[in-house]
Design a protein around this motif. Structure first.
Motif, PDB file in Angstrom:
ATOM      1  N   ARG A 217       0.842  -1.191   0.000  1.00 13.08           N
ATOM      2  CA  ARG A 217       0.000   0.000   0.000  1.00 13.08           C
ATOM      3  C   ARG A 217       0.880   1.244   0.000  1.00 13.08           C
ATOM      4  O   ARG A 217       2.016   1.211   0.478  1.00 13.08           O
ATOM      5  N   ALA A 218       0.342   2.329  -0.524  1.00 15.99           N
ATOM      6  CA  ALA A 218       1.017   3.627  -0.438  1.00 15.99           C
ATOM      7  C   ALA A 218       0.625   4.276   0.885  1.00 15.99           C
ATOM      8  O   ALA A 218      -0.527   4.181   1.316  1.00 15.99           O
ATOM      9  N   MET A 219       1.579   4.925   1.521  1.00 17.90           N
ATOM     10  CA  MET A 219       1.305   5.679   2.745  1.00 17.90           C
ATOM     11  C   MET A 219       1.444   7.164   2.417  1.00 17.90           C
ATOM     12  O   MET A 219       2.545   7.643   2.161  1.00 17.90           O
ATOM     13  N   GLN A 220       0.325   7.858   2.374  1.00 16.89           N
ATOM     14  CA  GLN A 220       0.318   9.281   2.009  1.00 16.89           C
ATOM     15  C   GLN A 220       0.260  10.137   3.266  1.00 16.89           C
ATOM     16  O   GLN A 220      -0.632   9.997   4.093  1.00 16.89           O
ATOM     17  N   PHE A 221       1.240  11.042   3.393  1.00 13.79           N
ATOM     18  CA  PHE A 221       1.332  11.939   4.547  1.00 13.79           C
ATOM     19  C   PHE A 221       1.042  13.368   4.090  1.00 13.79           C
ATOM     20  O   PHE A 221       1.703  13.891   3.188  1.00 13.79           O
ATOM     21  N   ASP A 222       0.064  13.993   4.706  1.00 19.31           N
ATOM     22  CA  ASP A 222      -0.252  15.377   4.363  1.00 19.31           C
ATOM     23  C   ASP A 222      -0.905  16.055   5.563  1.00 19.31           C
ATOM     24  O   ASP A 222      -0.874  15.523   6.671  1.00 19.31           O
ATOM     25  N   GLY A 223      -1.482  17.208   5.352  1.00 23.76           N
ATOM     26  CA  GLY A 223      -2.117  17.938   6.436  1.00 23.76           C
ATOM     27  C   GLY A 223      -1.300  19.119   6.915  1.00 23.76           C
ATOM     28  O   GLY A 223      -0.114  19.254   6.570  1.00 23.76           O
ATOM     29  N   PRO A 224      -1.891  19.960   7.749  1.00 22.83           N
ATOM     30  CA  PRO A 224      -1.213  21.193   8.204  1.00 22.83           C
ATOM     31  C   PRO A 224       0.046  20.943   9.017  1.00 22.83           C
ATOM     32  O   PRO A 224       0.942  21.776   9.057  1.00 22.83           O
ATOM     33  N   GLY A 225       0.148  19.777   9.641  1.00 19.67           N
ATOM     34  CA  GLY A 225       1.335  19.481  10.443  1.00 19.67           C
ATOM     35  C   GLY A 225       2.599  19.320   9.622  1.00 19.67           C
ATOM     36  O   GLY A 225       3.703  19.516  10.130  1.00 19.67           O
ATOM     37  N   VAL A 226       2.443  18.995   8.348  1.00 21.23           N
ATOM     38  CA  VAL A 226       3.603  18.783   7.480  1.00 21.23           C
ATOM     39  C   VAL A 226       4.408  20.065   7.299  1.00 21.23           C
ATOM     40  O   VAL A 226       5.629  20.028   7.135  1.00 21.23           O
ATOM     41  N   THR A 227       3.729  21.190   7.349  1.00 18.07           N
ATOM     42  CA  THR A 227       4.434  22.466   7.148  1.00 18.07           C
ATOM     43  C   THR A 227       5.482  22.716   8.227  1.00 18.07           C
ATOM     44  O   THR A 227       6.416  23.489   8.012  1.00 18.07           O
ATOM     45  N   HIS A 228       5.346  22.067   9.377  1.00 17.46           N
ATOM     46  CA  HIS A 228       6.315  22.230  10.467  1.00 17.46           C
ATOM     47  C   HIS A 228       7.427  21.184  10.411  1.00 17.46           C
ATOM     48  O   HIS A 228       8.292  21.174  11.292  1.00 17.46           O
ATOM     49  N   LEU A 229       7.391  20.327   9.409  1.00 20.73           N
ATOM     50  CA  LEU A 229       8.417  19.297   9.275  1.00 20.73           C
ATOM     51  C   LEU A 229       9.418  19.691   8.200  1.00 20.73           C
ATOM     52  O   LEU A 229       9.033  20.083   7.097  1.00 20.73           O
ATOM     53  N   SER A 230      10.701  19.569   8.511  1.00 18.82           N
ATOM     54  CA  SER A 230      11.743  19.863   7.528  1.00 18.82           C
ATOM     55  C   SER A 230      11.782  18.763   6.481  1.00 18.82           C
ATOM     56  O   SER A 230      11.157  17.702   6.627  1.00 18.82           O
ATOM     57  N   MET A 231      12.569  18.965   5.421  1.00 14.87           N
ATOM     58  CA  MET A 231      12.718  17.915   4.415  1.00 14.87           C
ATOM     59  C   MET A 231      13.411  16.698   5.026  1.00 14.87           C
ATOM     60  O   MET A 231      13.092  15.558   4.680  1.00 14.87           O
ATOM     61  N   ASP A 232      14.345  16.916   5.936  1.00 16.07           N
ATOM     62  CA  ASP A 232      14.977  15.795   6.629  1.00 16.07           C
ATOM     63  C   ASP A 232      13.943  15.002   7.422  1.00 16.07           C
ATOM     64  O   ASP A 232      13.974  13.765   7.451  1.00 16.07           O
ATOM     65  N   ASP A 233      13.036  15.708   8.092  1.00 11.16           N
ATOM     66  CA  ASP A 233      11.968  15.033   8.845  1.00 11.16           C
ATOM     67  C   ASP A 233      11.127  14.170   7.916  1.00 11.16           C
ATOM     68  O   ASP A 233      10.799  13.023   8.230  1.00 11.16           O
ATOM     69  N   ARG A 234      10.755  14.722   6.786  1.00 12.67           N
ATOM     70  CA  ARG A 234       9.905  13.996   5.841  1.00 12.67           C
ATOM     71  C   ARG A 234      10.631  12.784   5.280  1.00 12.67           C
ATOM     72  O   ARG A 234      10.033  11.734   5.042  1.00 12.67           O
TER      73      ARG A 234
END
Length: 456
Positions: A217-234
């Motif tokens: 399955r694909a795991m899709q991460f989104d939402g307003p909380g993503v804006t507080h995550l750096s590219m390293d976090d992602r």
């Protein structure tokens, strides 16, 4: 369509696809390394002919990184096989451990494991090196002969691991037959508290669904909380989609993504054009989970699999023999900075190994100063055994002389991504997965420790 379905549809030349559809998709990048590269090359030559040419030499990236800094002759030979193939095919993106294109790689044991033993073009761990070297672009298809290839999903692309047979086929044709996966939706809200890191986010998600809960399955991460995550976090989060069995992990495209990709492509002279995908209103998910980042706490994935999540604060009775920070998941510069934030001015009480993911991270740690010391000096003064030889090292076990490998039964807390029995060496050893901060706190006390005990 979901983000994954939109990318697959484009790569298959279709207006629309849905989960379960079988698709012939065009690859944008094929990555392989020293463990699987020789096998992939063997499949390619067997099926297409010993004198066959790859489908597009500019779209193949070869990065030796797994069993590099070892005296094991078969491991060293694997790098030579890659070099011979690159020379034969005139592949431009080969990040060799030595500078001589006609040379042979041999690890010099007399120099030890701590001092640099690589040339000017070496890139380190493939999954971290790919974005650093400008090979990850939104909306593209990335195949790699490594299960953690899904890390590049942080950049709004479909990235997944494949085997040697599939990779050999892609190497010759540039295409692969895939089944479009169902998509699980993880909506991130809020903001992480002090002492909580991206590693805690993905361990929480895997703990909710189990280590096989996202199988194909694909795991899709989104939402307003993503804006507080750096590219390293992602990258940390997307990297461990496979630890729940996921086909891929993927994030939305935003200004952070654009800034990172644009700068890295320009810096390295790689392709600068790309076309990201955006969310549709009529996305169909097979599962949905809302995660309030502000309510998460430091957690640990206990032996024997990444789904065994427990709060770090409840595991203080587990005594440790070793601590380890490194790998594509936990060896980025930001990971070491958070590790150093906890450990600065203190001493570790157990053997602690530090393995930067890339030479760039080594340079940044050795040149960045906190007060009168570099970050590297802070870590060494704390008793951390830091190696300049960026690689996968003990994350995948390797030969017995691999830096940080567990050759006897012991308990290790690690910032790596996988903890099945034998993963980091001895089959009777136990690995506890945690964030760099939790690893640092535990290295100080010698037992699993919530890092918030050392943070104000």
């Amino acid at each position: 369509m979901t983000l994954t379905e939109k990318i697959l549809a484009r790569a298959a030349g279709k207006a629309k696809v849905q989960a379960g559809d079988n698709l012939w998709v065009k690859a944008d990048i094929l990555m392989t390394h020293d463990v699987c590269g020789p096998g992939t090359i063997g499949v390619f030559k067997r099926e297409f002919g010993k004198d066959a040419k790859v489908w597009d030499r500019s779209k193949i990236v070869i990065i030796p990184d797994h069993y590099i800094f070892t005296a094991d002759s078969k491991s060293n030979r694997n790098v030579d096989i890659l070099r011979d193939f690159v020379r034969e095919q005139e592949i431009p993106y080969f990040y060799d451990v030595i500078d001589d294109p006609n040379g042979h790689w041999t690890f010099d044991t007399t120099k030890g494991q701590l001092k640099r033993q690589y040339g000017s073009n070496f890139a380190g761990v493939c999954h971290t090196a790919l974005p650093q070297k400008g090979h990850t672009r939104p909306g593209e298809i990335l195949f790699g002969t490594d299960s953690h290839t899904c890390m590049a999903g942080a950049f709004n692309e479909f990235a997944t691991g494949i085997g040697n047979t599939d990779a050999g086929f892609v190497m010759g044709t540039g295409k692969l037959l895939l089944k479009a996966p169902e998509t699980m939706h993880f909506r991130l809200e809020g903001r992480l508290q002090l002492g909580v890191m991206a590693k805690d986010v993905i361990l929480h998600c895997i703990g909710e669904i189990g280590f096989d809960g996202a199988t194909y399955r694909a795991m899709q991460f989104d939402g307003p909380g993503v804006t507080h995550l750096s590219m390293d976090d992602r990258m940390t989060i997307a990297n461990m989609a496979i630890e729940a069995g996921g086909k891929n992990g993927i994030f939305e495209f935003d200004a952070q993504t654009q800034a990172y990709v644009d700068s890295r492509c320009k810096l390295n002279g790689t392709k600068t054009s790309y076309e990201p995908v955006e969310r549709d209103r009529d996305e169909k998910f097979v599962y949905e989970l809302a995660v309030d980042l502000s309510k998460l706490e430091p957690v640990v994935a206990c032996h024997p699999d990444p789904g065994q999540r427990k709060p770090a604060r409840e595991l203080g009775n587990i005594k440790l023999d070793r601590a380890y920070i490194g790998s594509c998941t936990g060896g980025k510069t930001s990971d070491f900075l958070e590790f150093a934030r906890v450990i600065r001015g203190k001493r570790v009480s157990i053997d602690t190994f530090g393995v930067p993911a890339t030479p760039e991270t080594v340079h940044e740690l050795q040149s960045s100063r906190w007060g009168d010391k570099t970050v590297w000096e802070i870590l060494v003064d704390a008793g951390v055994q830091m190696t300049e030889n960026a690689s996968c090292a003990a994350c995948l076990g390797g030969p017995t002389d691999t830096f940080g490998r567990m050759n006897t039964p012991m308990k290790c807390i690690s910032a790596t991504n996988r903890n099945f029995p034998g993963r980091m060496g001895h089959k009777e050893s136990q690995v506890f997965l945690a964030s760099p901060m939790t690893v640092a706190a535990s290295a100080i006390t010698g037992r699993i420790t919530d890092p918030r005990e050392f943070l104000s």
